[in-house]
Design a protein around this motif. Structure first.
Motif, PDB file in Angstrom:
ATOM      1  N   ALA A  16       3.488 -25.978  27.594  1.00 19.22           N
ATOM      2  CA  ALA A  16       3.072 -26.382  26.259  1.00 19.22           C
ATOM      3  C   ALA A  16       1.558 -26.387  26.158  1.00 19.22           C
ATOM      4  O   ALA A  16       0.856 -26.451  27.164  1.00 19.22           O
ATOM      5  CB  ALA A  16       3.604 -27.775  25.942  1.00 19.22           C
ATOM      6  N   SER A  17       1.096 -26.301  24.924  1.00 11.97           N
ATOM      7  CA  SER A  17      -0.336 -26.437  24.689  1.00 11.97           C
ATOM      8  C   SER A  17      -0.552 -27.216  23.406  1.00 11.97           C
ATOM      9  O   SER A  17       0.293 -27.214  22.512  1.00 11.97           O
ATOM     10  CB  SER A  17      -1.020 -25.078  24.607  1.00 11.97           C
ATOM     11  N   ARG A  32      -2.566 -28.261  16.763  1.00 12.25           N
ATOM     12  CA  ARG A  32      -1.594 -27.172  16.914  1.00 12.25           C
ATOM     13  C   ARG A  32      -0.813 -27.402  18.196  1.00 12.25           C
ATOM     14  O   ARG A  32      -1.382 -27.468  19.285  1.00 12.25           O
ATOM     15  CB  ARG A  32      -2.296 -25.828  16.976  1.00 12.25           C
ATOM     16  N   ILE A  74       2.354 -26.104  20.666  1.00 11.34           N
ATOM     17  CA  ILE A  74       3.235 -24.996  21.034  1.00 11.34           C
ATOM     18  C   ILE A  74       3.973 -25.406  22.308  1.00 11.34           C
ATOM     19  O   ILE A  74       3.338 -25.826  23.281  1.00 11.34           O
ATOM     20  CB  ILE A  74       2.452 -23.700  21.286  1.00 11.34           C
ATOM     21  N   THR A  75       5.303 -25.321  22.291  1.00  9.93           N
ATOM     22  CA  THR A  75       6.095 -25.629  23.487  1.00  9.93           C
ATOM     23  C   THR A  75       7.114 -24.527  23.727  1.00  9.93           C
ATOM     24  O   THR A  75       7.527 -23.830  22.798  1.00  9.93           O
ATOM     25  CB  THR A  75       6.854 -26.968  23.351  1.00  9.93           C
ATOM     26  N   THR A  76       7.537 -24.406  24.967  1.00 13.27           N
ATOM     27  CA  THR A  76       8.521 -23.376  25.322  1.00 13.27           C
ATOM     28  C   THR A  76       9.915 -23.940  25.551  1.00 13.27           C
ATOM     29  O   THR A  76      10.833 -23.181  25.821  1.00 13.27           O
ATOM     30  CB  THR A  76       8.090 -22.645  26.603  1.00 13.27           C
ATOM     31  N   THR A  91       5.619 -23.846  11.860  1.00  7.71           N
ATOM     32  CA  THR A  91       5.519 -22.426  11.542  1.00  7.71           C
ATOM     33  C   THR A  91       6.891 -21.912  11.127  1.00  7.71           C
ATOM     34  O   THR A  91       7.920 -22.522  11.440  1.00  7.71           O
ATOM     35  CB  THR A  91       4.988 -21.621  12.743  1.00  7.71           C
ATOM     36  N   CYS A 132       9.821 -21.488  13.778  1.00  8.25           N
ATOM     37  CA  CYS A 132      10.495 -22.592  14.472  1.00  8.25           C
ATOM     38  C   CYS A 132      11.413 -23.394  13.559  1.00  8.25           C
ATOM     39  O   CYS A 132      11.928 -24.425  13.947  1.00  8.25           O
ATOM     40  CB  CYS A 132       9.482 -23.513  15.142  1.00  8.25           C
ATOM     41  N   THR A 145      13.341 -30.566  18.716  1.00  5.30           N
ATOM     42  CA  THR A 145      12.873 -29.211  18.433  1.00  5.30           C
ATOM     43  C   THR A 145      13.791 -28.147  19.017  1.00  5.30           C
ATOM     44  O   THR A 145      14.662 -28.435  19.839  1.00  5.30           O
ATOM     45  CB  THR A 145      11.476 -28.977  19.024  1.00  5.30           C
ATOM     46  N   HIS A 168      10.633 -22.927  22.119  1.00  3.56           N
ATOM     47  CA  HIS A 168       9.575 -22.141  21.481  1.00  3.56           C
ATOM     48  C   HIS A 168       9.198 -22.724  20.130  1.00  3.56           C
ATOM     49  O   HIS A 168       9.139 -22.036  19.124  1.00  3.56           O
ATOM     50  CB  HIS A 168       9.978 -20.662  21.367  1.00  3.56           C
ATOM     51  N   GLU A 171       6.643 -24.405  17.471  1.00  9.00           N
ATOM     52  CA  GLU A 171       5.228 -24.396  17.125  1.00  9.00           C
ATOM     53  C   GLU A 171       5.046 -25.096  15.790  1.00  9.00           C
ATOM     54  O   GLU A 171       5.753 -24.811  14.829  1.00  9.00           O
ATOM     55  CB  GLU A 171       4.689 -22.975  17.022  1.00  9.00           C
TER      56      GLU A 171
END
Length: 185
Positions: free
Chosen positions: A25-26, A39, A41-43, A63, A66, A94, A97, A99
């Motif tokens: 993630a970021s 922002r 983002i996770t996988t 986004t 997602c 969630t 992926h 975002e």
């Protein structure tokens, strides 16, 4: 997951991965004037519970890729904005992926900008709602602007301090498009 959780400054979150596999993630945060952009983002699929930053109003703009997901036990449509009040308890599940981009702004600053544009105050726009379905065309413009800002900063972070055009987009255009999206619901 621990490093990602520490990066979520301002949020009080308990995050749990709910599917198997390595977690990546970021989170990037940009602040200019009264506006802060986060922002995420996770996988992997995760469940998050907790509270948004205090003192500001925060708006979650997932986004298009997602959507839909479950927020506060309600399934979102592809055109929703989540509204986090300082007392809102977050409950989010969630997709992998995932975002999303959150916009935080002090309510007084947002109302001052709305007044400048001849728009109603925030409470008149949203009432007691915690999630709003927006006009897809208006929300598309908001998402496009958010991604442009984030990608411009990602591609050249050192240039941000001198980029007056990005500063204007964040401080004025972004709140305007956010208000337009909220009003389109």
């Amino acid at each position: 997951m621990g490093d990602f959780s520490r990066e979520l400054s301002g949020y009080d979150l308990d995050m749990k991965q709910i599917d198997n596999g390595p977690f990546s993630a970021s989170m990037k945060q940009v602040q200019y004037g009264p506006v802060t952009i986060n922002r995420f983002i996770t996988t992997r699929r995760f469940e998050a519970n907790g509270n948004p930053p205090p003192v500001v109003r925060t708006f979650g703009i997932p986004t298009a890729e997602c959507q839909p997901f479950i927020w506060r036990r309600k399934k979102t449509s592809g055109n929703t904005i989540q509204i986090y009040r300082p007392c809102t308890e977050l409950a989010l599940i969630t997709h992998p992926h995932f975002e999303a981009i959150d916009i935080s702004i002090h309510e007084d600053d947002f109302n001052t900008l709305n007044q400048r544009y001849g728009l109603p105050e925030l409470d008149e726009m949203i009432g007691n709602r915690e999630m709003v379905d927006c006009d897809p065309a208006v929300l598309y413009r908001l998402r496009k602007l958010l991604l442009y800002i984030c990608e411009s900063i990602d591609s050249n972070p050192d240039h941000f301090e001198q980029h007056a055009g990005l500063h204007n987009l964040i401080e004025y255009e972004l709140p305007y498009l956010l208000a337009q999206s909220l009003m389109s619901s």
